[in-house]
Design a protein around this motif. Structure first.
Motif, PDB file in Angstrom:
ATOM      1  N   UNK B  72       0.799  -1.252   0.074  1.00 56.29           N
ATOM      2  CA  UNK B  72       0.083  -0.004  -0.023  1.00 56.29           C
ATOM      3  C   UNK B  72       0.859   1.211   0.162  1.00 56.29           C
ATOM      4  N   UNK B  73       2.164   1.015   0.624  1.00 51.05           N
ATOM      5  CA  UNK B  73       2.849   2.121   0.277  1.00 51.05           C
ATOM      6  C   UNK B  73       3.401   2.319  -1.289  1.00 51.05           C
ATOM      7  N   UNK B  74       3.153   1.436  -2.184  1.00 50.19           N
ATOM      8  CA  UNK B  74       3.475   1.617  -3.459  1.00 50.19           C
ATOM      9  C   UNK B  74       4.615   0.871  -4.044  1.00 50.19           C
ATOM     10  N   UNK B 218      -2.569   4.244  -4.177  1.00 47.46           N
ATOM     11  CA  UNK B 218      -1.249   4.271  -3.440  1.00 47.46           C
ATOM     12  C   UNK B 218      -1.519   5.353  -2.198  1.00 47.46           C
ATOM     13  N   UNK B 219      -1.050   4.808  -1.223  1.00 42.15           N
ATOM     14  CA  UNK B 219      -1.046   5.782  -0.052  1.00 42.15           C
ATOM     15  C   UNK B 219      -0.285   7.041   0.020  1.00 42.15           C
ATOM     16  N   UNK B 220      -0.685   7.996   0.668  1.00 41.42           N
ATOM     17  CA  UNK B 220       0.155   9.295   0.398  1.00 41.42           C
ATOM     18  C   UNK B 220       0.025  10.266  -0.519  1.00 41.42           C
ATOM     19  N   UNK B 221      -0.903   9.935  -1.408  1.00 36.69           N
ATOM     20  CA  UNK B 221      -1.119  10.635  -2.541  1.00 36.69           C
ATOM     21  C   UNK B 221      -2.381  11.330  -2.706  1.00 36.69           C
ATOM     22  N   UNK B 222      -3.035  11.483  -1.468  1.00 39.61           N
ATOM     23  CA  UNK B 222      -4.202  12.421  -1.534  1.00 39.61           C
ATOM     24  C   UNK B 222      -5.601  11.516  -1.974  1.00 39.61           C
ATOM     25  N   UNK B 223      -5.615  10.237  -2.059  1.00 36.31           N
ATOM     26  CA  UNK B 223      -6.606   9.674  -2.749  1.00 36.31           C
ATOM     27  C   UNK B 223      -7.753   9.158  -1.581  1.00 36.31           C
ATOM     28  N   UNK B 224      -7.417   9.520  -0.187  1.00 39.53           N
ATOM     29  CA  UNK B 224      -8.214   8.893   0.878  1.00 39.53           C
ATOM     30  C   UNK B 224      -8.662   7.657   0.663  1.00 39.53           C
ATOM     31  N   UNK B 225      -8.014   6.669   0.481  1.00 38.60           N
ATOM     32  CA  UNK B 225      -8.156   5.339   0.046  1.00 38.60           C
ATOM     33  C   UNK B 225      -8.749   4.680   1.571  1.00 38.60           C
ATOM     34  N   UNK B 226      -9.772   4.058   1.382  1.00 38.66           N
ATOM     35  CA  UNK B 226     -10.299   3.232   2.558  1.00 38.66           C
ATOM     36  C   UNK B 226     -10.228   1.798   2.318  1.00 38.66           C
ATOM     37  N   UNK B 227      -9.334   1.325   2.964  1.00 44.02           N
ATOM     38  CA  UNK B 227      -8.991  -0.125   2.463  1.00 44.02           C
ATOM     39  C   UNK B 227      -9.301  -1.226   3.659  1.00 44.02           C
TER      40      UNK B 227
ATOM     41  N   UNK C  41      -2.993  14.789   4.485  1.00 42.33           N
ATOM     42  CA  UNK C  41      -2.889  13.723   3.141  1.00 42.33           C
ATOM     43  C   UNK C  41      -1.546  12.876   3.203  1.00 42.33           C
ATOM     44  N   UNK C  42      -0.795  13.359   4.101  1.00 43.14           N
ATOM     45  CA  UNK C  42       0.470  12.702   4.165  1.00 43.14           C
ATOM     46  C   UNK C  42       0.662  11.839   5.556  1.00 43.14           C
ATOM     47  N   UNK C  61      -8.388  10.472   5.378  1.00 38.57           N
ATOM     48  CA  UNK C  61      -7.224  10.376   4.616  1.00 38.57           C
ATOM     49  C   UNK C  61      -7.212   8.629   4.451  1.00 38.57           C
ATOM     50  N   UNK C  62      -5.748   8.318   4.126  1.00 43.78           N
ATOM     51  CA  UNK C  62      -5.608   7.027   3.723  1.00 43.78           C
ATOM     52  C   UNK C  62      -5.967   5.961   4.820  1.00 43.78           C
ATOM     53  N   UNK C  63      -6.747   5.078   4.807  1.00 41.26           N
ATOM     54  CA  UNK C  63      -7.038   4.264   5.850  1.00 41.26           C
ATOM     55  C   UNK C  63      -6.697   2.784   5.552  1.00 41.26           C
ATOM     56  N   UNK C  78       4.069  -0.658   5.748  1.00 39.89           N
ATOM     57  CA  UNK C  78       3.780   0.559   5.282  1.00 39.89           C
ATOM     58  C   UNK C  78       4.717   1.751   5.425  1.00 39.89           C
ATOM     59  N   UNK C  81       8.092   1.322   3.812  1.00 42.00           N
ATOM     60  CA  UNK C  81       8.138   1.179   2.274  1.00 42.00           C
ATOM     61  C   UNK C  81       8.039   2.681   2.094  1.00 42.00           C
ATOM     62  N   UNK C  82       7.294   3.395   2.785  1.00 39.37           N
ATOM     63  CA  UNK C  82       7.094   5.025   2.385  1.00 39.37           C
ATOM     64  C   UNK C  82       7.569   5.811   3.396  1.00 39.37           C
ATOM     65  N   UNK C  85       5.886   9.074   4.998  1.00 34.95           N
ATOM     66  CA  UNK C  85       4.475   9.077   5.330  1.00 34.95           C
ATOM     67  C   UNK C  85       4.691   8.802   6.970  1.00 34.95           C
TER      68      UNK C  85
END
Ligand SMILES: Cc1ncc(C[n+]2csc(CCOP(=O)(O)OP(=O)(O)O)c2C)c(N)n1
Ligand code: SF4
Ligand code: SF4
Ligand code: SF4
Ligand SMILES: [Mg+2]
Lengths: 82, 376, 269
Positions: B72-74, B218-227, C41-42, C61-63, C78, C81-82, C85
């Motif tokens: 998820x970090x890409x 991908x996380x950290x790109x402003x997608x506000x993903x809910x996984x 966002x970060x 934000x990303x969850x 996570x 890898x980033x 973040x």
């Protein structure tokens, strides 16, 4: 500033009634749209933030409310007279 | 991180390491277990000083969880294990399938159940790979039979995991993992990267339609993903109670793999059209291959991918031959789905040569069985 | 940033029961986060499974809502890898201390840069009130109908012993202190752990003569003792029960090298 309860969010847990050191809240009597006995702000003028602008103090109610139902609103002329 | 190019003489597990490096692996998490440990050790070496991370976790559940997080970090991520560790990973495999996380899991199979035969080869986990986690889901699995394939199919595992946003498996075994042989690393490797949300490029990952494989947020790109592993709708709404949402999601996850069988499946055919065909995979196909090479009455369909089940080549072979012998190192696992397809194709005689204990069937054992069937 | 810029307004009212402490923790976390002006966002939010672990799904934000007990392991992957973040984990006593105990202690030991907020309601809330590893001795739950025979874990002391860089424990009756500790935790490099003793009035309070959330808040107030005032740190407050006490305060604040520094991963772009 004065605290206002959003009736679409309040679940009537009465945490605000318990936590407020100035007894600004009281238990609700009627059932809200959401189906709860929503609490009421019965004595906003006793709040530490009455007639206060900018940085607020105390805020135990806002920080404790489990449902994000309490927010701060500017006081009206009438509120300020109290 | 660059892959070494050229010719090498090395171990199967080492070839897997090179394949991962060649695919652009950026994150590996492992836990020591025979006979897969060399993969972790190799990557600990190879990832050092690169922009990749090697991590030894506290158990295999942590390993697979960490590689899902890393994905998820890409980045491209992988873990390697064997039977007991593979069992521990099952819940998270279902999570990866449900959350559509591209990851690669290498299982260098050893004899089970339980601690079984740590140093001996087996093919006892092929069903667990597909059915080990709860619920309906599909995965992609490859079965290498040589040092070269340990490399090639590791690369394919990464490519297909990325393309279909799915956990992909390299189902090796102690025999192939520890065999030594030649590896030739080509100048230009074909590498596929996931279809990322918000980015369009000409790429193989874009061949699959959006309604089956959604672009990866991908996380950290402003997608506000809910996984989540909970039943969710296309717009990430969590709907664990909704009948339709669940049906649509689980059906799509299944369809994206099953409807693309032709793109995914890989196999090798020796003497097609023979009256007797052996169907086998991994190290248990080595004996049959020798037999088929020397005896024109016998052919071989060697499956290089096991899941999704390569129905088309099995059907074709079965519709042209009189009898089929399935060879595998378990008490009969792939035998049953292969037999099902063979029966559909009209081939009624499907037998099993099963060998457990740690050694692949030898050519003479294969011939003995074929004689018993009246094939030679 | 307004509270509903931080949280997903379209998902309100949230699923938590009336009076549940999870919402209080959310208020404090929002305050801490927005006071620091961190870029939302970060920042990625990771949860396991449980009522408390649902919080990431409410944040704008990303969850990554993962499997039961493994949130820290997912978060480790996570984060590494980033590395640029920011990673925050929301978890519960069952998620973190029972099924995820091994990942918790090794997370502290590895000291990967992340903030872990554990909402300890002393019970398995989501599954209906079974005893957890922090249910006090003698207390009632659906699986301890004659009172809990076991003794609870002290999660904060465990985190200290395992090597976390920052450890604090408060209750939902300490909203200001909690907010401050969350701020410190968010700024801390390395593994920062904040435990919040919180009320589950429905599945814990109800079976222990505290069905009203305010009774639980009163209990927290009466049983809390500042860590500075506890004579010997580890032993005295081991027994968290009505007769005993809840030790609150900052348990440790140190700067062991975090894992990213140790492996030099921070340079990765
Ligand atoms: C592997 C696994 N075992 C059991 C469960 C069922 N389960 C869901 S939530 C939960 C307990 C959560 O307790 P806690 O972490 O304390 O969260 P709370 O609901 O109290 O906030 C359990 C046991 C599960 N989801 N997965
Ligand atoms: S604390 Fe909030 S939800 Fe509870 S009664 Fe007061 S306003 Fe309503
Ligand atoms: S700010 Fe304090 S005094 Fe004012 S209403 Fe809230 S709790 Fe009462
Ligand atoms: S069950 Fe308990 S922890 Fe879960 S939402 Fe209800 S009160 Fe909160
Ligand atoms: Mg709990």
């Amino acid at each position: 500033m004065k605290p206002v309860i959003d009736l679409r969010l309040c679940k009537g847990c009465n945490v605000c009634v318990y936590i407020c050191p100035k007894k600004c809240y009281s238990r609700g009597a009627g059932i809200s749209e959401l189906g709860y006995y929503a609490a009421v702000v019965s004595a906003a003028e006793k709040c530490y933030n009455h007639k206060r602008e900018g940085k607020l103090i105390c805020e135990l109610c806002v920080l404790s409310c489990p449902d994000q139902a309490i927010s701060w609103h500017p006081e009206t002329e009438e509120d300020l007279k109290k | 991180m660059k892959a070494a190019k050229g010719e090498f003489f090395l171990q199967g597990n080492e070839a897997c390491v090179e394949g991962a490096i060649g695919s652009g692996i950026r994150f590996f998490a492992g836990y020591p277990i025979t006979p897969s440990t060399e993969i972790a050790e190799g990557l600990a070496q190879r990832l050092r000083g690169t922009n990749g991370v090697f991590l030894q976790m506290e158990d295999e559940i942590a390993c697979i969880s960490a590689i899902i997080g890393a994905s998820w970090g890409g980045v491209k991520s992988m873990t390697a294990t064997s039977g007991p560790g593979f069992s521990l990973m099952q819940e998270a495999i279902g999570y990866a399938a449900m959350s559509e996380t591209p990851i690669v899991i290498v299982n260098v199979m050893r004899g089970g159940p339980s601690t079984g035969q740590p140093t001996r080869a087996s093919q006892g986990d092929v069903m667990q790979t597909k059915y080990g986690s709860h619920g309906d889901y599909q995965v992609i699995a490859f079965a290498p039979a040589s040092v070269q394939e340990m490399f090639d199919l590791t690369v394919e595992s990464f490519n297909y995991a990325e393309k279909y946003r799915v956990p992909a498996f390299l189902l090796s075994d102690a025999e192939v993992g520890h065999m030594r042989g030649l590896l030739s690393v080509p100048e230009n490797l074909k590498i596929v990267d996931r279809k990322e949300k918000g980015i369009k490029r000409a790429d193989e990952a874009y061949d699959v339609p959006d309604d089956l494989v959604h672009p990866f947020p991908t996380f950290g790109k402003g997608h506000k993903a809910m996984i989540t592993g909970m039943t969710h709708a296309e717009d990430s709404r969590i709907e664990p109670e909704d009948v339709r949402t669940h049906q649509e999601l689980v059906k799509r996850l299944s369809d994206k793999i099953l409807k693309n069988r032709k793109d995914i499946n890989k196999w090798e055919l020796v003497s097609p059209g023979s009256k007797t065909m052996i169907i086998s995979y991994g190290s248990s196909a080595l004996g049959p291959k020798e037999v088929a090479a020397k005896d024109e009455r016998v052919g071989l369909l060697r499956l290089k991918s096991l899941w999704p089940l390569p129905e088309e080549p099995i059907y074709e072979v079965a519709s042209q031959c009189e009898r089929i012998l399935v060879c595998e190192m378990n008490l009969g696992m792939m035998y049953w789905p292969i037999k099902r397809v063979a029966l559909e194709a009209g081939c009624k005689k499907v037998e099993l040569l099963s060998k457990i204990g740690g050694e692949p069937p030898t050519p003479s054992e294969v011939r003995h069985k074929l004689r018993g069937m009246g094939a030679i | 940033m307004d509270i509903f810029d931080f949280y997903r307004k379209d998902r309100w009212p949230h699923v938590f029961c009336p009076g549940c402490g999870n919402g209080t923790v959310m208020n404090c976390f929002y305050r801490a986060f927005s006071a620091l002006n961190l870029p939302l966002d970060r920042t990625a939010f990771v949860g396991g499974i449980g009522c408390s672990s649902r919080i990431p799904l409410y944040i704008s934000s990303d969850a990554l809502h993962t499997t039961h007990g493994r949130a820290i392991a997912f978060a480790t992957g996570l984060k590494l890898s980033k590395p640029d973040l920011k990673v925050v984990v929301f978890t519960g006593d069952g998620d973190l201390g029972a099924i995820g105990g091994n990942h918790f202690i090794n997370g502290c030991r590895r000291n990967v840069d992340m903030t872990v907020i554990c909402i300890n309601n002393n019970i398995y809330g989501m599954t209906g009130g079974q005893a957890s590893i922090t249910t006090p001795h003698d207390f009632q739950s659906t699986t301890t109908p004659y009172g809990n025979r076991e003794y609870p874990f002290d999660l904060a002391e465990l985190a200290v012993a395992a090597g976390a860089n920052y450890v604090a424990r408060w209750t939902t009756r300490h909203v200001h202190e909690l907010t401050k500790s969350m701020k410190t935790a968010l700024q801390k490099k390395g593994f920062a752990f904040v435990e919040v003793i919180s009320q589950c009035p429905v599945n814990f309070g109800r079976r222990n003569k505290m069905a009203d959330p305010t009774q639980m808040l009163e209990w927290f107030k009466e049983s809390s003792v500042r860590r500075e005032k506890v004579r010997t740190a580890a032993v005295d407050h081991f027994d968290l029960n009505m007769a005993g006490q809840i030790t609150v305060g900052e348990f440790v604040d140190r700067n062991r090298e975090c894992y990213e520094e140790l492996i030099g991963v921070e340079k990765h772009g």
